[in-house]
Design an enzyme around this catalytic site. Sequence first.
Site, PDB file in Angstrom:
ATOM      1  N   ASP A  32       0.873  -1.172   0.000  1.00  0.00           N
ATOM      2  CA  ASP A  32       0.000   0.000   0.000  1.00  0.00           C
ATOM      3  C   ASP A  32       0.910   1.222   0.000  1.00  0.00           C
ATOM      4  O   ASP A  32       2.126   1.071   0.109  1.00  0.00           O
ATOM      5  CB  ASP A  32      -0.945   0.003   1.213  1.00  0.00           C
ATOM      6  CG  ASP A  32      -2.239   0.756   0.911  1.00  0.00           C
ATOM      7  OD1 ASP A  32      -3.320   0.149   0.969  1.00  0.00           O
ATOM      8  OD2 ASP A  32      -2.168   1.968   0.590  1.00  0.00           O
ATOM      9  N   ASP A  43       4.465   2.836  -3.583  1.00  0.00           N
ATOM     10  CA  ASP A  43       3.597   3.804  -4.241  1.00  0.00           C
ATOM     11  C   ASP A  43       3.404   3.352  -5.694  1.00  0.00           C
ATOM     12  O   ASP A  43       4.376   3.274  -6.457  1.00  0.00           O
ATOM     13  CB  ASP A  43       4.294   5.178  -4.169  1.00  0.00           C
ATOM     14  CG  ASP A  43       3.495   6.261  -4.852  1.00  0.00           C
ATOM     15  OD1 ASP A  43       2.503   5.947  -5.536  1.00  0.00           O
ATOM     16  OD2 ASP A  43       3.884   7.437  -4.700  1.00  0.00           O
ATOM     17  N   LEU A  63      -5.776  -2.964  -6.534  1.00  0.00           N
ATOM     18  CA  LEU A  63      -6.864  -2.270  -5.831  1.00  0.00           C
ATOM     19  C   LEU A  63      -6.518  -0.809  -5.546  1.00  0.00           C
ATOM     20  O   LEU A  63      -7.411   0.002  -5.314  1.00  0.00           O
ATOM     21  CB  LEU A  63      -7.135  -2.945  -4.475  1.00  0.00           C
ATOM     22  CG  LEU A  63      -7.363  -4.459  -4.444  1.00  0.00           C
ATOM     23  CD1 LEU A  63      -7.439  -4.941  -2.995  1.00  0.00           C
ATOM     24  CD2 LEU A  63      -8.651  -4.817  -5.186  1.00  0.00           C
ATOM     25  N   SER A 103     -15.120  -0.394 -11.272  1.00  0.00           N
ATOM     26  CA  SER A 103     -16.240  -0.005 -10.409  1.00  0.00           C
ATOM     27  C   SER A 103     -17.512   0.131 -11.235  1.00  0.00           C
ATOM     28  O   SER A 103     -17.462   0.420 -12.443  1.00  0.00           O
ATOM     29  CB  SER A 103     -15.921   1.341  -9.753  1.00  0.00           C
ATOM     30  OG  SER A 103     -17.088   1.895  -9.164  1.00  0.00           O
ATOM     31  N   TYR A 128     -14.036   9.949 -11.281  1.00  0.00           N
ATOM     32  CA  TYR A 128     -13.635   8.650 -10.724  1.00  0.00           C
ATOM     33  C   TYR A 128     -14.081   7.525 -11.662  1.00  0.00           C
ATOM     34  O   TYR A 128     -13.296   6.627 -12.001  1.00  0.00           O
ATOM     35  CB  TYR A 128     -14.269   8.502  -9.337  1.00  0.00           C
ATOM     36  CG  TYR A 128     -14.246   7.109  -8.770  1.00  0.00           C
ATOM     37  CD1 TYR A 128     -13.042   6.534  -8.356  1.00  0.00           C
ATOM     38  CD2 TYR A 128     -15.425   6.366  -8.647  1.00  0.00           C
ATOM     39  CE1 TYR A 128     -13.025   5.244  -7.834  1.00  0.00           C
ATOM     40  CE2 TYR A 128     -15.415   5.092  -8.125  1.00  0.00           C
ATOM     41  CZ  TYR A 128     -14.209   4.531  -7.727  1.00  0.00           C
ATOM     42  OH  TYR A 128     -14.186   3.258  -7.214  1.00  0.00           O
ATOM     43  N   CYS A 158     -18.851  -2.970  -1.857  1.00  0.00           N
ATOM     44  CA  CYS A 158     -18.167  -4.024  -1.105  1.00  0.00           C
ATOM     45  C   CYS A 158     -18.016  -3.562   0.335  1.00  0.00           C
ATOM     46  O   CYS A 158     -17.278  -2.609   0.620  1.00  0.00           O
ATOM     47  CB  CYS A 158     -16.804  -4.319  -1.745  1.00  0.00           C
ATOM     48  SG  CYS A 158     -16.036  -5.767  -1.026  1.00  0.00           S
ATOM     49  N   ARG A 166     -29.927   1.088  -1.492  1.00  0.00           N
ATOM     50  CA  ARG A 166     -29.354   0.789  -2.825  1.00  0.00           C
ATOM     51  C   ARG A 166     -28.494  -0.472  -2.766  1.00  0.00           C
ATOM     52  O   ARG A 166     -28.510  -1.318  -3.671  1.00  0.00           O
ATOM     53  CB  ARG A 166     -28.515   1.973  -3.300  1.00  0.00           C
ATOM     54  CG  ARG A 166     -27.614   1.664  -4.498  1.00  0.00           C
ATOM     55  CD  ARG A 166     -26.855   2.897  -4.967  1.00  0.00           C
ATOM     56  NE  ARG A 166     -25.917   2.588  -6.031  1.00  0.00           N
ATOM     57  CZ  ARG A 166     -24.613   2.371  -5.851  1.00  0.00           C
ATOM     58  NH1 ARG A 166     -24.073   2.440  -4.627  1.00  0.00           N
ATOM     59  NH2 ARG A 166     -23.831   2.094  -6.867  1.00  0.00           N
TER      60      ARG A 166
HETATM   61  C1  15L Z   1     -17.200   2.504  -5.479  1.00  0.00           C
HETATM   62  O1  15L Z   1     -16.594   2.366  -6.529  1.00  0.00           O
HETATM   63  C2  15L Z   1     -16.561   3.119  -4.293  1.00  0.00           C
HETATM   64  O2  15L Z   1     -15.184   2.802  -4.186  1.00  0.00           O
HETATM   65  C3  15L Z   1     -17.278   2.764  -2.992  1.00  0.00           C
HETATM   66  O3  15L Z   1     -16.832   3.640  -1.983  1.00  0.00           O
HETATM   67  C4  15L Z   1     -18.801   2.847  -3.147  1.00  0.00           C
HETATM   68  O4  15L Z   1     -19.186   4.162  -3.421  1.00  0.00           O
HETATM   69  C5  15L Z   1     -19.228   1.942  -4.271  1.00  0.00           C
HETATM   70  O5  15L Z   1     -18.544   2.246  -5.468  1.00  0.00           O
HETATM   71  C6  15L Z   1     -20.747   1.992  -4.509  1.00  0.00           C
HETATM   72  O6  15L Z   1     -21.160   2.328  -5.615  1.00  0.00           O
HETATM   73  O7  15L Z   1     -21.480   1.675  -3.576  1.00  0.00           O
END
Ligand code: 15L
Length: 259
Positions: A32, A43, A63, A103, A128, A158, A166
């Site tokens: 990390d 890093d 990750l 994501s 993001y 997660c 949701r």
């Molecule tokens: C993600 O990608 C984020 O890292 C997490 O913090 C949550 O926001 C998740 O999505 C989500 O959509 O619940």
Amino acid sequence: MTTVLVTGAAGRVGRFLRASLPELGWQLRCTDVAAADGVQAADVTSARALDEVVPGADAIVHLAAQPVEAPWTVIREANLEGCYQVFEAARRHGVRRVVYASSNHAVGLTPNEPDLPAGTPPRPDTLYGVSKVFGEALGRYYAERYGIRVACLRIGTCAETPPNVRALATWLSPGDCARLVDACLRSSDLDYAIVWGVSANTRRTWSLAEANRLGFVPQDDAEEFAGALADATPKPSDDLVGGEFSSADYGIDEVTARW
Ligand code: 15L
């Protein structure tokens, strides 16, 4: 034993994987940005730092990232530069497999509908989300040009338990997260794949067909937590994949003002 380098190992998903992947037979090398108990400092934006930790790894679970929306410079450094340096280090050091934490926000502006395929085209809800689309594209490039096997996980929520209504649809339990990564590390059918990272939730609208094909069999369902949620009222933004991130509150000016 197969050695798996985990970046971002001190983060939320990293902690879950550190607890369960060794039991599934993987030897972990955890990194990390700062050293912690059982975690080496590396890093991911530094090629030199990666040259210290990548050699000898058979696979990488990437990750490390800025995990929610942030101003552009933060996203650019952690999620674009970091992701590039990790794939590039994999190529330099002959790592044959990368599991990339994408994501749901890569497609966050997509309306939720039953059986939404994992490969649904990019519709990022935030910078993001844009960075996660970049990572998926980079993964495809390294898969097709350099033959690295790449799995991109469009992870839902997660967490230990679903934090809101949701997440009754989007939850990925810690156990299922480990089972999904385990399947991606083992699958001999994997060349390049995008899969949803979601549990077998009763309210799920995202298709698990692609993940199933890689051997993922989820065992958890968020529904058992439904009764315990303090606020069980869905928000209008829950109609879209990205939930709250798809709302006006997550525009560039709004996020910068809160930063
Ligand atoms: C993600 O990608 C984020 O890292 C997490 O913090 C949550 O926001 C998740 O999505 C989500 O959509 O619940």
